[in-house]
Design a protein around this motif. Structure first.
Motif, PDB file in Angstrom:
ATOM      1  N   TYR A  77       0.831  -1.202   0.000  1.00 51.19           N
ATOM      2  CA  TYR A  77       0.000   0.000   0.000  1.00 51.19           C
ATOM      3  C   TYR A  77       0.865   1.251   0.000  1.00 51.19           C
ATOM      4  CZ  TYR A  77      -3.133   3.678   1.529  1.00 51.19           C
ATOM      5  OH  TYR A  77      -3.823   4.868   1.608  1.00 51.19           O
ATOM      6  N   GLY A  78       1.945   1.223   0.789  1.00 53.32           N
ATOM      7  CA  GLY A  78       2.829   2.382   0.874  1.00 53.32           C
ATOM      8  C   GLY A  78       3.460   2.730  -0.454  1.00 53.32           C
ATOM      9  N   ALA A  79       3.855   1.709  -1.230  1.00 51.53           N
ATOM     10  CA  ALA A  79       4.475   1.959  -2.536  1.00 51.53           C
ATOM     11  C   ALA A  79       3.509   2.691  -3.464  1.00 51.53           C
ATOM     12  CB  ALA A  79       4.917   0.638  -3.161  1.00 51.53           C
ATOM     13  N   GLY A  80       2.256   2.225  -3.493  1.00 54.48           N
ATOM     14  CA  GLY A  80       1.268   2.892  -4.335  1.00 54.48           C
ATOM     15  C   GLY A  80       0.938   4.281  -3.829  1.00 54.48           C
ATOM     16  N   ARG A  81       0.815   4.409  -2.524  1.00 48.79           N
ATOM     17  CA  ARG A  81       0.462   5.703  -1.934  1.00 48.79           C
ATOM     18  C   ARG A  81       1.568   6.734  -2.148  1.00 48.79           C
ATOM     19  NH1 ARG A  81      -3.185   7.546   2.042  1.00 48.79           N
ATOM     20  NH2 ARG A  81      -3.101   9.827   1.894  1.00 48.79           N
ATOM     21  N   PHE A  82       2.828   6.285  -2.126  1.00 48.64           N
ATOM     22  CA  PHE A  82       3.950   7.197  -2.336  1.00 48.64           C
ATOM     23  C   PHE A  82       3.822   7.874  -3.696  1.00 48.64           C
ATOM     24  CE2 PHE A  82       8.216   8.387  -3.633  1.00 48.64           C
ATOM     25  CZ  PHE A  82       8.713   8.996  -2.486  1.00 48.64           C
ATOM     26  N   TRP A  83       3.470   7.103  -4.719  1.00 44.80           N
ATOM     27  CA  TRP A  83       3.312   7.674  -6.064  1.00 44.80           C
ATOM     28  C   TRP A  83       2.032   8.504  -6.161  1.00 44.80           C
ATOM     29  CZ3 TRP A  83      -0.513   5.844  -9.718  1.00 44.80           C
ATOM     30  CH2 TRP A  83      -0.487   6.553 -10.920  1.00 44.80           C
ATOM     31  N   ILE A  84       0.930   7.955  -5.689  1.00 43.98           N
ATOM     32  CA  ILE A  84      -0.357   8.631  -5.803  1.00 43.98           C
ATOM     33  C   ILE A  84      -0.354   9.961  -5.061  1.00 43.98           C
ATOM     34  CG2 ILE A  84      -2.806   8.477  -5.186  1.00 43.98           C
ATOM     35  CD1 ILE A  84      -2.537   5.412  -5.700  1.00 43.98           C
ATOM     36  N   GLU A  85       0.278   9.981  -3.896  1.00 51.78           N
ATOM     37  CA  GLU A  85       0.316  11.207  -3.094  1.00 51.78           C
ATOM     38  C   GLU A  85       1.013  12.334  -3.847  1.00 51.78           C
ATOM     39  OE1 GLU A  85      -0.805  13.254   0.379  1.00 51.78           O
ATOM     40  OE2 GLU A  85      -1.273  11.196  -0.257  1.00 51.78           O
ATOM     41  N   SER A  86       1.983  12.007  -4.708  1.00 51.54           N
ATOM     42  CA  SER A  86       2.702  13.027  -5.463  1.00 51.54           C
ATOM     43  C   SER A  86       1.815  13.711  -6.493  1.00 51.54           C
ATOM     44  CB  SER A  86       3.907  12.400  -6.168  1.00 51.54           C
ATOM     45  OG  SER A  86       3.501  11.518  -7.213  1.00 51.54           O
ATOM     46  N   LEU A  87       0.690  13.091  -6.831  1.00 53.81           N
ATOM     47  CA  LEU A  87      -0.228  13.654  -7.830  1.00 53.81           C
ATOM     48  C   LEU A  87      -1.280  14.563  -7.221  1.00 53.81           C
ATOM     49  CD1 LEU A  87      -0.965  10.403  -9.905  1.00 53.81           C
ATOM     50  CD2 LEU A  87       0.772  12.133 -10.379  1.00 53.81           C
ATOM     51  N   ARG A  88      -1.548  14.386  -5.931  1.00 53.36           N
ATOM     52  CA  ARG A  88      -2.679  15.080  -5.317  1.00 53.36           C
ATOM     53  C   ARG A  88      -2.407  16.558  -5.086  1.00 53.36           C
ATOM     54  NH1 ARG A  88      -5.265  11.289  -0.660  1.00 53.36           N
ATOM     55  NH2 ARG A  88      -6.136  13.327  -0.136  1.00 53.36           N
ATOM     56  N   THR A  89      -3.465  17.329  -5.106  1.00 57.10           N
ATOM     57  CA  THR A  89      -3.347  18.780  -4.887  1.00 57.10           C
ATOM     58  C   THR A  89      -3.809  19.185  -3.492  1.00 57.10           C
ATOM     59  OG1 THR A  89      -5.570  19.197  -5.787  1.00 57.10           O
ATOM     60  CG2 THR A  89      -3.730  19.200  -7.347  1.00 57.10           C
ATOM     61  N   ASP A  90      -4.207  18.225  -2.686  1.00 55.11           N
ATOM     62  CA  ASP A  90      -4.689  18.534  -1.332  1.00 55.11           C
ATOM     63  C   ASP A  90      -3.818  17.865  -0.283  1.00 55.11           C
ATOM     64  OD1 ASP A  90      -5.394  15.932  -1.887  1.00 55.11           O
ATOM     65  OD2 ASP A  90      -7.335  16.027  -0.883  1.00 55.11           O
ATOM     66  N   GLN A  91      -2.537  17.834  -0.537  1.00 53.48           N
ATOM     67  CA  GLN A  91      -1.614  17.156   0.371  1.00 53.48           C
ATOM     68  C   GLN A  91      -1.569  17.826   1.739  1.00 53.48           C
ATOM     69  OE1 GLN A  91       1.813  17.600  -2.155  1.00 53.48           O
ATOM     70  NE2 GLN A  91       1.724  15.503  -2.878  1.00 53.48           N
ATOM     71  N   LEU A  92      -1.284  17.006   2.755  1.00 54.03           N
ATOM     72  CA  LEU A  92      -1.044  17.506   4.107  1.00 54.03           C
ATOM     73  C   LEU A  92       0.463  17.645   4.271  1.00 54.03           C
ATOM     74  CD1 LEU A  92      -3.502  15.192   6.101  1.00 54.03           C
ATOM     75  CD2 LEU A  92      -3.935  17.480   5.191  1.00 54.03           C
ATOM     76  N   TRP A  93       0.906  18.837   4.710  1.00 56.72           N
ATOM     77  CA  TRP A  93       2.338  19.107   4.779  1.00 56.72           C
ATOM     78  C   TRP A  93       2.844  19.039   6.210  1.00 56.72           C
ATOM     79  CZ3 TRP A  93       4.035  19.528  -0.132  1.00 56.72           C
ATOM     80  CH2 TRP A  93       3.138  19.972  -1.100  1.00 56.72           C
ATOM     81  N   ILE A  94       4.095  18.616   6.368  1.00 56.81           N
ATOM     82  CA  ILE A  94       4.748  18.739   7.667  1.00 56.81           C
ATOM     83  C   ILE A  94       4.866  20.230   7.958  1.00 56.81           C
ATOM     84  CG2 ILE A  94       6.881  18.363   8.962  1.00 56.81           C
ATOM     85  CD1 ILE A  94       7.317  15.845   7.317  1.00 56.81           C
ATOM     86  N   PRO A  95       4.384  20.700   9.104  1.00 57.88           N
ATOM     87  CA  PRO A  95       4.376  22.144   9.392  1.00 57.88           C
ATOM     88  C   PRO A  95       5.738  22.804   9.147  1.00 57.88           C
ATOM     89  CG  PRO A  95       3.187  20.954  11.092  1.00 57.88           C
ATOM     90  CD  PRO A  95       3.820  19.909  10.221  1.00 57.88           C
ATOM     91  N   GLY A  96       5.700  23.920   8.416  1.00 54.99           N
ATOM     92  CA  GLY A  96       6.903  24.689   8.151  1.00 54.99           C
ATOM     93  C   GLY A  96       7.753  24.156   7.019  1.00 54.99           C
ATOM     94  N   THR A  97       7.258  23.122   6.309  1.00 54.37           N
ATOM     95  CA  THR A  97       8.021  22.540   5.199  1.00 54.37           C
ATOM     96  C   THR A  97       7.123  22.372   3.978  1.00 54.37           C
ATOM     97  OG1 THR A  97       7.533  20.184   5.562  1.00 54.37           O
ATOM     98  CG2 THR A  97       9.250  21.185   6.942  1.00 54.37           C
ATOM     99  N   GLN A  98       7.714  21.945   2.886  1.00 54.59           N
ATOM    100  CA  GLN A  98       6.965  21.576   1.691  1.00 54.59           C
ATOM    101  C   GLN A  98       7.062  20.068   1.476  1.00 54.59           C
ATOM    102  OE1 GLN A  98       5.042  23.620  -0.538  1.00 54.59           O
ATOM    103  NE2 GLN A  98       5.156  24.801   1.358  1.00 54.59           N
TER     104      GLN A  98
END
Length: 287
Positions: free
Chosen positions: A235-256
């Motif tokens: 699941y993590g492998a697929g999510r790693f790629w899919i997450e890079s496509l999303r426009t509503d990502q959750l960011w680590i505070p103070g970073t990109q």
């Protein structure tokens, strides 16, 4: 708000995709209905896996009750923590989940903690319970992702690929619309529309593939917990790629840095290393 959803390159036009269903005067969100169906399907798969492996099915019904409760709480807490700017001005909005706002990894973390507690109480090996429950978990994720379809959320950047999804601009959150989407915006019957990557669809399909892998691999596992580690890695492998496509990502505070993408990558590495270690240890014990 316009309610149609199109997949233009597939020739699919859905004229009226609502967000709620009215029953006896009460509005029930399709998002919640979809999540509920996913939960029930997950319980079914987990209990069937328990039966297949000689375990008590009722143990997994009990696990599901607590896992669902704390999983939803965990998913909400995770989302709120990494979207704090959305809630700091109105704390009561934290308790409003009707419009989404559940982060899967938060739910997974809470569910795993629940497994440790339930397994200890019922005196079941934690790894065995994780293996069995993991198959139910990925089933719930596979179905639950379609809640994002009804909410018009969790989509990716502009695409003109075969699976491109067309949404009315007034049906999505403005914060999820990128400049690239606006540059390629089209007008359909007088309605401004964006065309996006249906990442919820990609993830749902990926979860199906992972579920098939888990079901097939169960009989070949070398140690308790291995199937769950394969779930985390797959699941993590697929999510790693899919997450890079999303426009509503959750960011680590103070970073990109997208927090879920980072977590997915870490889990893939840790899980693969753990699987290799576990299999080698098992071979040594068999000698």
């Amino acid at each position: 708000m316009h309610t149609f959803i199109d997949f233009p390159h597939l020739g699919i036009h859905l004229e009226d995709v609502g967000k709620t269903l009215t029953v006896f005067g009460f509005d029930i969100a399709y998002y919640g209905i979809t999540i509920a169906i996913g939960m029930l399907a997950g319980i079914f798969v987990a209990t069937q896996m328990a039966k297949r492996t000689g375990q008590k099915q009722e143990d997994y019904v009990d696990l599901a009750i607590f896992g669902i409760i704390f999983g939803i709480i965990g998913a909400r807490i995770y989302f709120v923590i990494f979207s704090w700017d959305m809630y700091k001005g109105n704390l009561l909005e934290i308790f409003n989940t009707r419009h989404g706002g559940l982060a899967i990894y938060g739910g997974v973390i809470a569910a795993v903690i629940t497994v440790f507690v339930v397994a200890r109480v019922k005196k079941i090996p934690v790894g065995l319970m994780l293996d069995t429950g993991g198959c139910g978990l990925i089933t719930g994720q596979m179905i639950g992702r379609w809640g994002n379809f009804f909410n018009r959320e969790a989509f990716g950047e502009y695409t003109d690929g075969i699976f491109a999804m067309r949404l009315p601009l007034d049906a999505v959150r403005s914060g999820d619309v990128t400049e690239k989407m606006r540059e390629h915006m089209e007008t359909v019957d007088g309605v401004s529309c964006i065309q996006v990557s249906p990442t919820f669809l990609y993830e749902s399909f990926w979860c199906l593939l992972v579920l098939i892998l888990l079901l097939c691999y169960t009989r070949y596992k070398k140690f308790n917990g291995e199937v769950f580690l394969i779930y985390l890695a797959g699941y993590g492998a697929g999510r790693f790629w899919i997450e890079s496509l999303r426009t509503d990502q959750l960011w680590i505070p103070g970073t990109q840095i997208p927090v879920s993408q980072l977590l997915a990558g870490v889990l893939v590495v840790v899980s693969v290393v753990w699987i290799i270690y576990g299999r080698r240890r098992q071979r040594r014990q068999e000698k």
